[in-house]
Design an enzyme around this catalytic site. Structure first.
Site, PDB file in Angstrom:
ATOM      1  N   THR A   1       0.834  -1.208   0.000  1.00  0.00           N
ATOM      2  CA  THR A   1       0.000   0.000   0.000  1.00  0.00           C
ATOM      3  C   THR A   1       0.866   1.255   0.000  1.00  0.00           C
ATOM      4  O   THR A   1       0.571   2.227  -0.704  1.00  0.00           O
ATOM      5  CB  THR A   1      -0.933   0.012   1.214  1.00  0.00           C
ATOM      6  OG1 THR A   1      -1.597  -1.246   1.284  1.00  0.00           O
ATOM      7  CG2 THR A   1      -1.966   1.114   1.103  1.00  0.00           C
TER       8      THR A   1
ATOM      9  N   LYS B   1      -7.675  -0.909  -4.919  1.00  0.00           N
ATOM     10  CA  LYS B   1      -7.470  -2.095  -4.072  1.00  0.00           C
ATOM     11  C   LYS B   1      -8.774  -2.868  -4.249  1.00  0.00           C
ATOM     12  O   LYS B   1      -9.690  -2.763  -3.429  1.00  0.00           O
ATOM     13  CB  LYS B   1      -7.264  -1.655  -2.623  1.00  0.00           C
ATOM     14  CG  LYS B   1      -7.305  -2.762  -1.597  1.00  0.00           C
ATOM     15  CD  LYS B   1      -5.935  -3.238  -1.236  1.00  0.00           C
ATOM     16  CE  LYS B   1      -6.003  -4.452  -0.321  1.00  0.00           C
ATOM     17  NZ  LYS B   1      -4.676  -4.898   0.091  1.00  0.00           N
TER      18      LYS B   1
ATOM     19  N   SER C   1     -10.285  -7.272   2.930  1.00  0.00           N
ATOM     20  CA  SER C   1     -11.040  -7.767   4.078  1.00  0.00           C
ATOM     21  C   SER C   1     -10.521  -7.067   5.320  1.00  0.00           C
ATOM     22  O   SER C   1      -9.401  -6.558   5.340  1.00  0.00           O
ATOM     23  CB  SER C   1     -10.885  -9.284   4.196  1.00  0.00           C
ATOM     24  OG  SER C   1      -9.529  -9.645   4.212  1.00  0.00           O
TER      25      SER C   1
ATOM     26  N   ASP D   1      -6.227   0.572   3.700  1.00  0.00           N
ATOM     27  CA  ASP D   1      -5.477   0.652   2.445  1.00  0.00           C
ATOM     28  C   ASP D   1      -6.217   1.541   1.446  1.00  0.00           C
ATOM     29  O   ASP D   1      -5.638   2.445   0.848  1.00  0.00           O
ATOM     30  CB  ASP D   1      -5.301  -0.745   1.818  1.00  0.00           C
ATOM     31  CG  ASP D   1      -4.278  -1.594   2.567  1.00  0.00           C
ATOM     32  OD1 ASP D   1      -3.794  -1.134   3.615  1.00  0.00           O
ATOM     33  OD2 ASP D   1      -3.985  -2.710   2.099  1.00  0.00           O
TER      34      ASP D   1
ATOM     35  N   GLU E   1      -3.529  -2.673  -6.466  1.00  0.00           N
ATOM     36  CA  GLU E   1      -2.876  -3.376  -5.359  1.00  0.00           C
ATOM     37  C   GLU E   1      -3.589  -4.704  -5.116  1.00  0.00           C
ATOM     38  O   GLU E   1      -4.812  -4.748  -4.965  1.00  0.00           O
ATOM     39  CB  GLU E   1      -2.914  -2.528  -4.075  1.00  0.00           C
ATOM     40  CG  GLU E   1      -2.164  -3.218  -2.939  1.00  0.00           C
ATOM     41  CD  GLU E   1      -2.384  -2.600  -1.557  1.00  0.00           C
ATOM     42  OE1 GLU E   1      -2.826  -1.438  -1.468  1.00  0.00           O
ATOM     43  OE2 GLU E   1      -2.114  -3.306  -0.577  1.00  0.00           O
ATOM     44  N   GLY E   2      -2.817  -5.790  -5.076  1.00  0.00           N
ATOM     45  CA  GLY E   2      -3.387  -7.098  -4.740  1.00  0.00           C
ATOM     46  C   GLY E   2      -3.722  -7.143  -3.263  1.00  0.00           C
ATOM     47  O   GLY E   2      -3.768  -6.123  -2.579  1.00  0.00           O
ATOM     48  N   ALA E   3      -3.967  -8.345  -2.762  1.00  0.00           N
ATOM     49  CA  ALA E   3      -4.149  -8.524  -1.323  1.00  0.00           C
ATOM     50  C   ALA E   3      -3.254  -9.691  -0.924  1.00  0.00           C
ATOM     51  O   ALA E   3      -3.193 -10.694  -1.640  1.00  0.00           O
ATOM     52  CB  ALA E   3      -5.604  -8.808  -0.993  1.00  0.00           C
ATOM     53  N   GLY E   4      -2.532  -9.555   0.167  1.00  0.00           N
ATOM     54  CA  GLY E   4      -1.600 -10.601   0.568  1.00  0.00           C
ATOM     55  C   GLY E   4      -0.459 -10.713  -0.432  1.00  0.00           C
ATOM     56  O   GLY E   4      -0.062  -9.726  -1.053  1.00  0.00           O
TER      57      GLY E   4
HETATM   58 MG   LIG Z   1      -1.881  -3.167   1.671  1.00  0.00          MG
END
Ligand SMILES: [Mg+2]
Length: 227
Positions: free
Chosen positions: A17, A38, A42, A47, A108-111
Site C-alpha cells: 500500500t 485495491k 477484508s 489501504d 494493489e493485490g491482497a496478501g
Molecule cells: Mg496493503
C-alpha cells in the site's frame, strides 16, 4: 491505452500500500491522471483510504475497493462467510472500466502473489489477464532474497523476467538491509531493483513524497526497462 501496473508483494504487510500510494502521489505530481485501486479487501479499509488520499480523492472508496468484506481473514473466506463470491471476470471488468478514465491504473493485490483473492484466482491470474506490468514489494530484511526469487518463479517467465522489485526499507537499515540490494542484483540485475523508505502513518505520505531520493527511485521504477 492506459498503463496498468499491478502491485503485489512477497507477503502481506510488506509495504504494497505504501508503494502504491507513493506511486500515485508521484504520478499525480507529474501531471499524470492516475487511479489506485485495491479491488478486494477484508478487515479494515485503511489501504483504500490511503490510496484515495494519494490520488487526491479522484475516486470514491467503493470505486477503489468494490469488494470489501468485514471479517479480518483471507478475502476468499471472508466472502464465503457472507455467502458472496468475487469473480475474476467482474474484477477485470471493473479495472478495465476505470482504465478508460485514467492514463495509469495502479492495482494493489491482497496478501502475496498466490494468496487467494476470490473463487479460483489470486493476484497472479489478475496480472496475466490484464497483461499488466508487475511491481513486487518486498520487506528489506533477512530472507528477502528467497522471498523475491520464489515470487518471481511463480510468475510466467515472460512476465517474471520483466517484473520490478522494490525493497521496502525501514528508516535505518541494518547490515542486512544495506547488503540485500547487492545480493539480489546478482540474481535479477540492478535495473529491476529499487529501494524505498517504508512509513507507517498516512500523514507520512506527503513527507516521503517531498524527499528527492523518493522521487528518483519512483521515476526509475516507472521507466521502461531497456529492451
Ligand atoms: Mg496493503
Amino acid at each position: 491505452m492506459s498503463r496498468i501496473i499491478v502491485i503485489t508483494g512477497t507477503d502481506t504487510g510488506v509495504g504494497k500500500t505504501v508503494l502504491t500510494a507513493l506511486l500515485a502521489g508521484h504520478l499525480r505530481a507529474a501531471g499524470v491522471s492516475v487511479a489506485a485501486l485495491k479491488p478486494i479487501s477484508s478487515g479494515k479499509r485503511t489501504d483504500a483510504h490511503l490510496l484515495r488520499r494519494a490520488m487526491g480523492n479522484a475516486l470514491t472508496l467503493d470505486e477503489i475497493n468494490p469488494w470489501h468484506f468485514d471479517l479480518p481473514i483471507a478475502p476468499l473466506l471472508a466472502a464465503r462467510h457472507r455467502g458472496e463470491r468475487a469473480e475474476l471476470r467482474d474484477v477485470l471488468a471493473h479495472i478495465w472500466k476505470i482504465a478508460h478514465r485514467f492514463d495509469t491504473v495502479l492495482v494493489e493485490g491482497a496478501g502475496g502473489l498466490l494468496s487467494p483473492l476470490g473463487e479460483g484466482f489470486s493476484t497472479r491470474e489478475l496480472i496475466v489477464e490484464l497483461s499488466a506490468d508487475v511491481f513486487i514489494a518486498a520487506k528489506n530484511q533477512l530472507g528477502v532474497v528467497n522471498h523475491v526469487r520464489l515470487t518471481l518463479e511463480a510468475l510466467p517467465p515472460l512476465i517474471g523476467g520483466r517484473a520490478r522489485v522494490v525493497l521496502m526499507s525501514p528508516a535505518r537499515d541494518g547490515a542486512v538491509g544495506r547488503t540485500n540490494h547487492g545480493l539480489l542484483a546478482e540474481f535479477i540485475g540492478e535495473p529491476r531493483l529499487s529501494k524505498l523508505k517504508w512509513f507507517r502513518r498516512a500523514e507520512d505520505l506527503e513527507t516521503n513524497l517531498r524527499a528527492p531520493q523518493t522521487h528518483a527511485a519512483l521515476a526509475s521504477l516507472l521507466r521502461p526497462l531497456e529492451a
